[in-house]
Design an enzyme around this catalytic site. Structure first.
Site, short mmCIF file in Angstrom:
data_model
loop_
_atom_site.label_atom_id
_atom_site.label_comp_id
_atom_site.label_asym_id
_atom_site.label_seq_id
_atom_site.Cartn_x
_atom_site.Cartn_y
_atom_site.Cartn_z
NE ARG A 940 -3.42 -0.01 2.79
CZ ARG A 940 -3.72 -0.57 3.95
NH1 ARG A 940 -3.32 -0.18 5.10
NH2 ARG A 940 -4.74 -1.58 3.90
NE ARG A 1009 -2.02 1.91 9.79
CZ ARG A 1009 -2.84 1.09 9.46
NH1 ARG A 1009 -3.53 0.89 8.41
NH2 ARG A 1009 -2.88 -0.19 10.26
CE LYS A 1099 -6.99 0.39 12.03
NZ LYS A 1099 -7.49 -0.66 11.19
CE LYS A 1101 -7.09 3.68 9.32
NZ LYS A 1101 -8.06 2.85 8.96
CB CYS A 1324 -13.13 -3.77 2.49
SG CYS A 1324 -14.03 -5.19 2.80
CB CYS A 1330 -8.98 -9.49 3.26
SG CYS A 1330 -8.84 -9.18 5.03
CB CYS A 1369 -14.17 -8.93 8.55
SG CYS A 1369 -12.93 -7.76 8.51
CB CYS A 1373 -11.56 -1.71 5.20
SG CYS A 1373 -10.15 -2.50 6.26
#
Length: 1465
Positions: A940, A1009, A1099, A1101, A1324, A1330, A1369, A1373
């Site tokens: 990514r 990120r 993370k 963001k 996603c 994934c 899931c 995302c």
């Protein structure tokens, strides 16, 4: 109407009735009819079961519990019955009637149950359904065994008449058999008694209820007597085999289906009869022959089915009595299949014509138009590529007409090749005519000289592969102006002036006899013609059907032959490779063969299933992708180019012979590794034996009893628990051995002493993937005896994961099923079954803590002193020990014996922007082949501001093709992802990105990120300012470790495209740090002044939006910056929101999504400082012990918003100012062209779910590549990515508009005429890459939307925007928790439906229904959409409407996300 009368009979019989339906909230015809008919009958109970919830398992349990000799009824579909075959055996000795509705014209389900041991009856209309239902209950009652009644769906309603018996009469008939009589019957008592007396059969004193004394002959006699009973009461007569037709036929069509009555009239025109099968089991052959006229010479066995099957069960039934056929002088039996049809005369004609021919075709499929049409639609994927490449020059020599009327001779490849030779001959005649005309100077027009010159050039170039269409058109135009005889003669050959690309279409049927097939004729001719040969056999089918191994490899045959171009391609694996092969084949001077793979079991298979089958075949090496061009040898180029990384043995032998294999394996370590894995089974067996011997030797030093611990684990918890248990057992002196369940065999179980199973729960109560094979073996083993085995079982589950009552049995289902089965097999219990529940205080550890001591006690080691165990290694430990994110990544990259890297390094590479994944579509297949998973990596990019230059776009495009899976993914955070990068390509991919000043550092991991901004095409000045802010924040918060540069960029690399690449990143002033810091003592060290050695707990963001737009979902992130713009378009600063976050865990109420809290306003030049300090408070106060509680959203709720804000202000040294008022009104993208204030143009493209790829329908990737080249040519323009996964072509000058628009149109990028729902959707990646995905997302959402769009148009809502999102899931995302409609993957095909999110991303949604499948989703959403269309207020969005009307309660704050969920959810 059929079902109504079946329910009518069942109601009279009484007892317990089971019906099935697709979902809890969706009624089926079965549940509707039975509930309606039985509503007033207190003596009957109807239980509705769910199709997908193993309904026959529940039926079996209920029936086997019955001790009162009751009769049971099950009404379901043939499909459900077939999917529950494992449970049918459990009903063998039960008094149950199963009514199974067949799909239209599909009787293959009937013959597939030929060996079930059940009596099988068939009916075709309502009257027959009524009568056969009575017969079924008579039989089941008399013999106490199951009876299967298959019935066709009714075409029309049948009126009630006297033939339909009243309930009292039915009850009297049935219950008299078990000595019950109802005097209220409408028939005379004496008549009923007489009928019952006639029904009796002498098979012993306990004939009616004895399970062991009833023979097939007895059942036959009972059937005949029951038919007589029905005839006496209703007047309707039946036979097991019913003949219709002339008295002395020579041909009889024996039909398993409902077509007999339709064909009978036309059959008589051929002096042929029809024999309909009423009773399929028992199949009384004497009775069968008795109903055949003595004149019969030929039998035609016909099964009705829409599927083309390799063999016919009905034929086997007939041929089992071959001697008796010979005695009757029946000389021939021909099997046929019959699909849907309208013209019965044509069907009969084809069947009779085939049977009377000297060499009849066995298993002929009659009326194949529909099948060919469906298959042809699938093959269009290849034809569209041919059309794209050649356009009007494409000449398919044996083309199938669109109306399919030319099926037959004209579509045969042999015919096409003859047509090619004819066209070649005509072209040669044209050349001679031209030469004569030029020589004799016969042209008369004023432009004769020009015409002669053009004709001369055309003749000279006639054998060239390249020829311009313009020149041919120009010649034709001049010839039409010329009035000479020569011109008119040449115009007769007008068609042949154009040099077309000629193609033949063939099938894999040629693979069985290559020497005499069209392939041989084509190759040996040496003609310049191309052939595409389709192969449709899925790899799984080939493995199971040994006869298919007789197929020869056309590619190998052609390559061994000589001067032939050969390519093996698969459009669902690599579109680009297909395109390359087509172009190369056309340019090759000589015969070319393209082997095109298109695997499908049914012509109705969808593209997702075909894609999955293709991937399995390519990965297994069954269908290798390659291109072979013998002319390349003259140019010292590679003659053979392998485009996949696995090959079958035959191809390996060919390459060995050609000395190509060593070279290929050096270039492709993945190929080398796969060849290494392909050891013979003998070698593998010896290795396994040696390993076992070594292990046994190791155990000799231990004194305790042996203990084998087998785990089945998807997420890793069960595996970790098993390994911990193994260590504890070893510390107690036990001989422990820990392995995956599937590494055990049935033979191993027989020699084990003490065995522990630890399994988690996957999908809908299924075993995890590494336990399914052993479970299937245990479940299906008929004679497994394990009296000496001692077993303990512990299961991990979540009692709230399936909240609906009918789904509760999924909780810990694998361990419960295993325990039941092993108990039946006689194993001894070491410890009681242990159940771990995620809902307990300590999760599954609560139950485990109670279970483990019982195990030690049973093994006699409960008093042993346990050794202190080191604490488990956490992510924090990994980070501290990593030497600033180095770990052993370099060593892992250099290890080419595996495609994976170490588990700890997998955590560290995330900080480098890289995730290790594997292709889950082929995970099981590779495991069965003894291969490791198909590991690959996702890379990514860090792309602050979301903008890329045309040069950067081209580099990503190139890397996708050369290092990835051929596609690019635009993410929901406005950057790129490359998928499918195998390990040996990973470093080259990262260096390639950096060669155009792009990097991946910090794109993942516990750091800040990618910083995302609004695309904002309408305001260039403001966009420039927010893009600058994103750059400043990203650089300011970038990790300072030099590990990234050291691992990926330092030095030179043989895989660099240009030797100048390293100079690009070495001269870069920003981006990843290159040099360590010099500290006291002249030591060079890494430092992380902001992060420290443990970085962040999770993370972090940051996003930036510009009101009124919210295309970044500003409230969903740790930090949201809302730009405040003055009247001069100057960004004065930002309102700051803190604490947003999306990830949750299903049914874990301690986890929840959260929208950010508004802290206040920060000036433009200080915003990076504010972001830093917000991050530092999270660094210092975030939860580092529980990663599920480590995000900033939990920290801010734990501390309180005011306290967190205060901490930030203390670090900043100044306070947030009061927030500036703003207004946001949407979070979607607006498609099409727009001009900004500077006069530049921007076009927003719709890229569904962000997947940039080429498909035959939408060659977007090629189109965007061409646009990038065009932008470089004109020297202006860029690409911008959006947070909704779409893309802008930006900064286009008016002078360049026409060029860009032309390319957009050519490559179908200008189409935005989609529904508002589709345009506002996002998904996603999910499956297959994934590792966290529980269900499909990106590949499924477009399909689901298509099924909703028809209704939306009907309701007048096609262009109304509804924000709909899907994830595989609950990690969120695609930010589903903010959508008006969201679907969150729970298990394969099952989703949680969320409703009520805010249209502009300001409000969280809430759970409406849990674990529902497609039919339920559609049945819920369609009425809600309709209700909205009729009752909404002016301008009211769907999510707001649902809350106003009380459909769902609003979620006012993240921590209340789980409150007010509807009870029925």
């Amino acid at each position: 109407m059929n079902l109504y009368y079946i329910a009518h009979v069942a109601n009279a019989v009484g007892g317990l009735v089971f019906t099935t339906k697709p979902a809890k909230s969706v009624d089926s015809d079965f549940s509707k009819n039975f509930n309606e008919v039985t509503a007033t009958n207190e003596g009957i109970k109807v239980v509705n079961l769910i199709d997908s919830n193993d309904p026959l398992a529940i039926v079996k349990d209920e029936v086997t519990k019955d001790s009162d000799d009751n009769i049971f009824t099950l009404a379901t579909t043939a499909e459900v019955l077939f999917n529950n075959l494992p449970y049918l055996n459990g009903l063998q000795n039960s008094k149950i009637v199963i009514h199974a509705q067949l799909p239209k014209d599909e009787f293959s389900y009937v013959s597939s149950l030929k060996d079930s041991g059940f009596t099988i009856l068939l009916s075709n209309n309502a009257l027959e359904a009524h009568d056969m239902s009575i017969v079924a209950y008579l039989l089941a009652t008399a013999i106490s065994r199951p009876v299967l009644h298959f019935f066709s769906p009714s075409d029309a309603c049948t009126e009630k008449n006297a033939s339909f018996l009243d309930q009292y009469t039915i009850r009297a008939i049935i219950h008299q058999v078990i000595h019950y009589f109802d005097t209220t019957t409408c028939l005379e008592e004496t008549k009923i008694k007489q009928l019952i007396e006639n029904f009796k059969v002498d098979v012993g004193t306990d004939a009616y209820n004895t399970n062991n004394k009833i023979t097939a002959g007895d059942v036959d006699e009972l059937i005949e007597k029951s038919f007589k009973t029905i005839a006496a009461i209703t007047g309707n007569s039946y036979k097991s085999f019913e003949y219709i037709g002339p008295a002395y036929p020579e041909d009889v069509l024996v039909i398993l289906g409902n077509a007999g009555w339709k064909l009978s009239k036309d059959a008589q025109n051929f002096n042929a009869g029809i024999l309909n099968i009423r009773v399929y089991r028992p199949f009384n052959f004497e009775n069968f022959l008795k109903n055949l006229p003595n004149s019969v010479k030929r039998l035609l066995t016909i099964e009705q089915s829409l599927q083309i099957n390799q063999f016919q069960n009905l034929l086997l039934d007939i041929l089992n009595n071959f001697e008796k056929l010979q005695e009757r002088n029946i000389k021939q039996v021909v099997a046929s299949q019959l699909g849907s049809f309208t013209n019965s005369a044509e069907v009969v004609s084809k069947l009779i014509e085939n049977s009377r021919s000297s060499k009849p075709v066995q298993n002929l499929f009659v009326d194949i138009t529909k099948v060919i049409s469906s298959a042809h639609k699938l093959e269009l994927a290849y034809f569209k590529i041919l059309e794209q490449v050649f356009g009007s020059k494409l000449n398919i020599l044996n083309k199938l007409d669109s109306n399919l009327k030319n099926i037959g001779t004209e579509t045969n490849p042999e015919f096409g090749f003859g047509k090619f030779l004819f066209e070649k001959e005509q072209r040669e005649k044209l050349i001679k005519l031209i030469q004569t005309s030029i020589t004799e100077n016969e042209f008369q027009s004023p432009r004769a000289a020009e015409l002669v010159e053009l004709l001369s050039e055309w003749v000279v170039s006639s054998n060239d592969k390249t020829e311009t269409v313009d020149k041919a058109d120009q010649i034709i135009a001049l010839l039409k102006e010329d009035e000479s005889n020569a011109a008119s003669q040449l115009l007769k050959y007008e068609h042949y002036f154009h040099k077309n690309s000629s193609w033949l279409v063939g099938s894999d049927s040629w693979s069985y006899d290559l020497g005499s097939s069209g392939v041989h004729h084509l190759i040996s001719s040496g003609e310049n013609v191309n052939m595409i040969v389709f192969d449709n056999e899925p790899y799984e089918v080939v493995k199971k059907n040994k006869s298919l191994y007789r197929k020869k490899d056309i590619g190998l045959y052609a390559m061994n032959f000589g001067n032939v171009y050969v390519a093996s391609v698969a459009v669902y694996s690599s579109y680009t490779q297909v395109l390359q092969a087509v172009v190369e084949a056309s340019n090759f001077d000589g015969p070319s063969i393209i082997l095109a793979y298109l695997p499908y079991e049914s012509e109705n298979d969808d593209s997702l299933k075909i894609l999955q089958e293709t991937k399995k075949s390519v990965d297994a090496g069954y269908w290798p992708l390659y291109r072979y061009n013998p002319t390349y040898e003259d140019n010292n180029e590679e003659v053979f180019k392998l485009d996949s990384s696995n090959i079958k043995k035959e191809l390996q032998d060919f390459l060995d012979k050609e000395n190509k294999l060593t070279l290929l394996t050096k270039k492709d370590p993945l190929l080398s590794r796969n060849l290494t894995y392909s050891l013979t089974s003998d070698i593998k067996t010896k290795q396994k034996q040696k390993a076992k011997e070594a292990y046994d030797s190791l155990l000799e030093g231990l004194t305790g009893p042996p203990l084998t611990i087998a785990f089945a684990s998807d997420g890793g918890n069960a595996e970790s628990l098993a390994k911990r248990l193994g260590k504890r057992g070893a510390a107690r002196g036990l001989k422990t051995f820990v392995l995956a369940m599937d590494d055990l065999t049935l033979e191993d179980l027989a020699i084990e002493t003490n065995l522990v199973f630890i399994t988690s729960t996957a999908g809908q109560g299924e075993f995890p993937q590494n336990g399914r094979n052993l479970w299937d073996a245990i479940k299906n083993a008929p004679d497994l005896d394990l009296p000496n085995l001692k077993v303990a079982i512990f299961g991990l589950g979540d009692s709230a994961y399936w909240p609906r009552k009918e789904d509760k049995h999924y909780y810990n289902k694998p361990c419960k099923d295993l325990s039941k089965r092993l108990s039946l097999l006689g194993v001894q219990e070491l410890a009681p079954l242990g159940l771990g529940d995620d809902q307990d205080a300590d999760g599954y550890q609560t139950g485990y803590a109670e279970w483990e001591p019982k195990l030690w006690e049973a093994l006699g080691v409960s008093g042993a002193v346990s050794v202190d165990e080191p604490p488990p290694i956490t992510n924090e430990d990994i980070k501290i020990a990593s030497d600033y994110l180095r770990g052993t990544i370099v060593e892992g990259l250099n290890d080419q014996s595996t495609g994976a890297i170490a588990a700890n390094d997998q955590q560290l590479t995330k900080f480098h922007g890289i995730y290790m994944q594997d292709d889950r579509d082929i995970r099981d297949e590779r495991k069965s082949e003894g291969l490791e998973p198909a590991y690959a990596f996702m890379a990514r990019l860090r792309l602050p501001g979301g903008a890329a230059t045309p040069q950067q776009w081209l580099k990503i495009d190139e890397l996708a093709d050369t290092r990835g899976n051929g596609t690019m993914k635009i993410t929901t955070r406005a950057t790129f992802q490359l998928h499918g990068v195998v390990k040996h390509d990973l470093k080259a991919a990262i260096r390639g990105m950096n060669s155009v000043l792009l990097d991946t550092l910090g794109a993942c991991g516990d750091v800040n990120r990618n910083v995302m901004v609004s695309a904002l095409p309408s305001n260039a000045k403001v966009h420039k300012q927010i893009a600058h802010t994103s750059y400043v924040v990203s650089e300011h918060l970038l990790p300072q470790t030099t590990a990234y540069h050291e691992i990926w960029l330092e030095g030179v690399d043989d895989n660099d495209v240009s030797p100048n690449d390293p100079k690009v990143w070495e001269s870069r002033k920003d981006g990843p740090r290159k040099k360590k810091v010099l500290v006291s003592g002249n030591a060079l060290v890494d430092q992380e002044p902001l992060y420290g050695p443990t970085y962040l707990p999770r993370k972090f963001k940051v996003v930036i939006t510009v009101p009124p737009y919210n295309d970044v979902d500003v409230y969903a992130h740790d930090v949201g910056l809302i730009a405040i713009v003055d009247k001069d378009n100057i960004v004065t600063g930002y309102n700051v929101t803190v604490g947003g976050g999306m990830g949750t865990t299903h049914n874990n109420k301690k986890t929840y999504p959260r929208t950010g809290s508004l802290f206040g306003f920060i000036p433009y030049d200080k915003v990076h400082i504010a972001c830093e300090k917000i991050m530092l408070v999270q660094r210092d106060f975030g939860d580092r012990k529980n990663r599920k509680h480590a995000r900033l959203k939990y920290t801010i709720d734990d501390m309180g918003v005011d306290v967190y804000k205060q901490k930030v202000e203390e670090l900043m040294g100044f306070k947030f100012e009061r927030p500036v008022p703003f207004e946001i009104d949407s979070n979607i993208d607006y498609f099409g062209w727009i001009k900004d204030e500077s006069g530049l143009n921007h076009y927003t493209c719709f890229i569904e779910n962000g997947r940039v790829e080429d498909t035959p329908e939408l060659p977007h990737k090629t189109g965007l590549r061409e646009i990038a080249h065009y932008l470089i040519k004109v020297g202006q323009g860029e690409f911008r990515l959006t947070g909704n996964q779409h893309m802008l072509i930006s900064n286009i000058a008016d002078t360049d508009l026409a060029g860009v628009k032309s390319l957009l149109s050519k490559y179908k990028l200008d189409n935005t005429n989609y529904s508002g729902l589709r345009l506002s959707s996002a998904a996603c990646v999910a499956l297959p890459t994934c590792g966290l995905a529980m269900a499909e997302s990106e590949r499924y959402l477009p399909v689901l939307i298509s099924k909703l769009e028809e209704s939306l148009e009907e309701y007048g809502l096609k262009h109304d925007s509804i924000v709909m999102r899907m994830t595989g899931c609950p990690n969120g995302c695609s930010r589903p928790w903010l959508a008006e409609v969201a679907l969150i993957g729970k298990a394969p095909g099952a989703y949680n439906l969320m409703l009520g999110g805010g249209y502009y991303g300001q409000r969280l949604n809430k759970l409406y229904r849990s674990s529902i499948k497609e039919d339920e989703i559609l049945d819920i959403l369609k009425p809600l959409f309709k209700k909205w269309s009729l009752e909404r207020q002016d301008g009211e969005h769907f999510g707001d409407f649902l809350i106003r009307t009380g459909v769902i309660k609003p979620t006012t704050e993240g921590k209340y996300f789980h409150d007010d969920v509807p009870e029925e959810a």
